[in-house]
Design a protein around this motif. Structure first.
Motif, mmCIF file in Angstrom:
data_model
loop_
_atom_site.group_PDB
_atom_site.id
_atom_site.type_symbol
_atom_site.label_atom_id
_atom_site.label_comp_id
_atom_site.label_asym_id
_atom_site.label_seq_id
_atom_site.Cartn_x
_atom_site.Cartn_y
_atom_site.Cartn_z
ATOM 1 N N LEU A 57 -0.711 41.152 10.328
ATOM 2 C CA LEU A 57 -0.521 39.746 9.951
ATOM 3 C C LEU A 57 -1.538 38.792 10.570
ATOM 4 O O LEU A 57 -1.314 37.583 10.576
ATOM 5 N N ILE A 58 -2.643 39.309 11.092
ATOM 6 C CA ILE A 58 -3.627 38.400 11.673
ATOM 7 C C ILE A 58 -4.198 37.485 10.591
ATOM 8 O O ILE A 58 -4.287 37.855 9.425
ATOM 9 N N ALA A 59 -4.550 36.289 10.988
ATOM 10 C CA ALA A 59 -4.985 35.276 10.028
ATOM 11 C C ALA A 59 -6.493 35.258 9.809
ATOM 12 O O ALA A 59 -6.953 34.814 8.772
ATOM 13 N N LEU A 60 -7.262 35.749 10.780
ATOM 14 C CA LEU A 60 -8.713 35.636 10.716
ATOM 15 C C LEU A 60 -9.372 37.004 10.562
ATOM 16 O O LEU A 60 -8.719 38.036 10.701
ATOM 17 N N ASN A 61 -10.659 36.991 10.332
ATOM 18 C CA ASN A 61 -11.451 38.210 10.302
ATOM 19 C C ASN A 61 -11.265 38.935 11.638
ATOM 20 O O ASN A 61 -11.313 38.293 12.687
ATOM 21 N N PRO A 62 -11.067 40.255 11.641
ATOM 22 C CA PRO A 62 -10.834 40.983 12.897
ATOM 23 C C PRO A 62 -11.911 40.764 13.958
ATOM 24 O O PRO A 62 -11.615 40.789 15.150
ATOM 25 N N LEU A 63 -13.137 40.509 13.554
ATOM 26 C CA LEU A 63 -14.203 40.279 14.538
ATOM 27 C C LEU A 63 -14.000 38.996 15.330
ATOM 28 O O LEU A 63 -14.537 38.857 16.424
ATOM 29 N N LYS A 64 -13.212 38.052 14.811
ATOM 30 C CA LYS A 64 -12.932 36.816 15.552
ATOM 31 C C LYS A 64 -12.108 37.087 16.806
ATOM 32 O O LYS A 64 -12.043 36.266 17.700
ATOM 33 N N TYR A 65 -11.462 38.263 16.874
ATOM 34 C CA TYR A 65 -10.623 38.629 18.011
ATOM 35 C C TYR A 65 -11.344 39.568 18.977
ATOM 36 O O TYR A 65 -10.768 40.012 19.961
ATOM 37 N N ARG A 69 -26.105 30.212 25.149
ATOM 38 C CA ARG A 69 -25.182 31.217 24.608
ATOM 39 C C ARG A 69 -23.758 30.871 25.024
ATOM 40 O O ARG A 69 -23.481 30.582 26.185
ATOM 41 N N VAL A 70 -22.858 30.902 24.064
ATOM 42 C CA VAL A 70 -21.461 30.530 24.267
ATOM 43 C C VAL A 70 -20.584 31.720 23.881
ATOM 44 O O VAL A 70 -20.839 32.406 22.898
ATOM 45 N N PHE A 71 -19.553 31.973 24.686
ATOM 46 C CA PHE A 71 -18.606 33.053 24.423
ATOM 47 C C PHE A 71 -17.442 32.471 23.630
ATOM 48 O O PHE A 71 -16.751 31.588 24.106
ATOM 49 N N ARG A 72 -17.254 32.948 22.410
ATOM 50 C CA ARG A 72 -16.173 32.448 21.565
ATOM 51 C C ARG A 72 -15.318 33.619 21.068
ATOM 52 O O ARG A 72 -15.837 34.570 20.509
ATOM 53 N N THR A 73 -14.018 33.520 21.271
ATOM 54 C CA THR A 73 -13.091 34.513 20.748
ATOM 55 C C THR A 73 -11.726 33.865 20.579
ATOM 56 O O THR A 73 -11.486 32.763 21.077
ATOM 57 N N VAL A 74 -10.847 34.517 19.868
ATOM 58 C CA VAL A 74 -9.472 34.063 19.686
ATOM 59 C C VAL A 74 -8.588 35.034 20.453
ATOM 60 O O VAL A 74 -8.625 36.240 20.204
ATOM 61 N N LEU A 75 -7.814 34.519 21.416
ATOM 62 C CA LEU A 75 -6.913 35.365 22.188
ATOM 63 C C LEU A 75 -5.545 35.406 21.523
ATOM 64 O O LEU A 75 -5.071 34.404 21.000
ATOM 65 N N VAL A 76 -4.911 36.577 21.561
ATOM 66 C CA VAL A 76 -3.646 36.797 20.846
ATOM 67 C C VAL A 76 -2.604 37.346 21.806
ATOM 68 O O VAL A 76 -2.885 38.255 22.583
ATOM 69 N N ARG A 77 -1.416 36.811 21.727
ATOM 70 C CA ARG A 77 -0.265 37.364 22.439
ATOM 71 C C ARG A 77 0.710 37.835 21.370
ATOM 72 O O ARG A 77 1.194 37.053 20.563
ATOM 73 N N TRP A 135 7.338 45.150 21.869
ATOM 74 C CA TRP A 135 6.780 45.346 23.207
ATOM 75 C C TRP A 135 5.456 46.091 23.208
ATOM 76 O O TRP A 135 4.757 46.111 24.203
ATOM 77 N N GLY A 136 5.109 46.738 22.110
ATOM 78 C CA GLY A 136 3.886 47.533 22.060
ATOM 79 C C GLY A 136 2.626 46.684 22.059
ATOM 80 O O GLY A 136 2.424 45.889 21.155
ATOM 81 N N GLN A 137 1.792 46.849 23.055
ATOM 82 C CA GLN A 137 0.516 46.145 23.172
ATOM 83 C C GLN A 137 0.665 44.634 23.003
ATOM 84 O O GLN A 137 -0.013 44.001 22.212
ATOM 85 N N GLN A 138 1.604 44.056 23.752
ATOM 86 C CA GLN A 138 1.827 42.607 23.655
ATOM 87 C C GLN A 138 0.567 41.815 23.949
ATOM 88 O O GLN A 138 0.327 40.790 23.344
ATOM 89 N N HIS A 139 -0.213 42.281 24.911
ATOM 90 C CA HIS A 139 -1.485 41.624 25.180
ATOM 91 C C HIS A 139 -2.507 42.250 24.243
ATOM 92 O O HIS A 139 -3.088 43.287 24.527
ATOM 93 N N ALA A 140 -2.672 41.632 23.092
ATOM 94 C CA ALA A 140 -3.498 42.194 22.034
ATOM 95 C C ALA A 140 -4.974 42.209 22.388
ATOM 96 O O ALA A 140 -5.709 43.077 21.952
#
Length: 75
Positions: free
Chosen positions: A24-32, A49-57, A62-67
């Protein structure tokens, strides 16, 4: 802004590596992603150079809650 000489980081992303577990992720997988693909030059910061990512909880189970995540590397 990320300066690899001043404060290196490492990270991981179950989203980018195991997409089937996150249907159910909303963005392109590379954004994560949390790796060199997250580094981009940004004109808003004078081309630095800037570090940009989307963090997911993950909250659905319970499986891999810290995505994905970012970890500082201490010298």
């Amino acid at each position: 802004m990320y300066d690899s000489l001043e404060g290196p980081v490492k990270g991981w992303s179950h989203v980018a590596a195991q997409l089937e577990r996150f249907p159910l992720i909303a963005l392109n997988p590379l954004k994560y992603a949390v790796d060199e693909r997250s580094m981009t030059e940004d004109e808003a910061f004078a081309g630095k150079r800037v570090f940009r990512t989307v963090l997911v909880r993950k909250l659905s189970n319970w499986g891999q809650q810290h995505a994905n995540g970012i970890e500082p590397v201490f010298f």
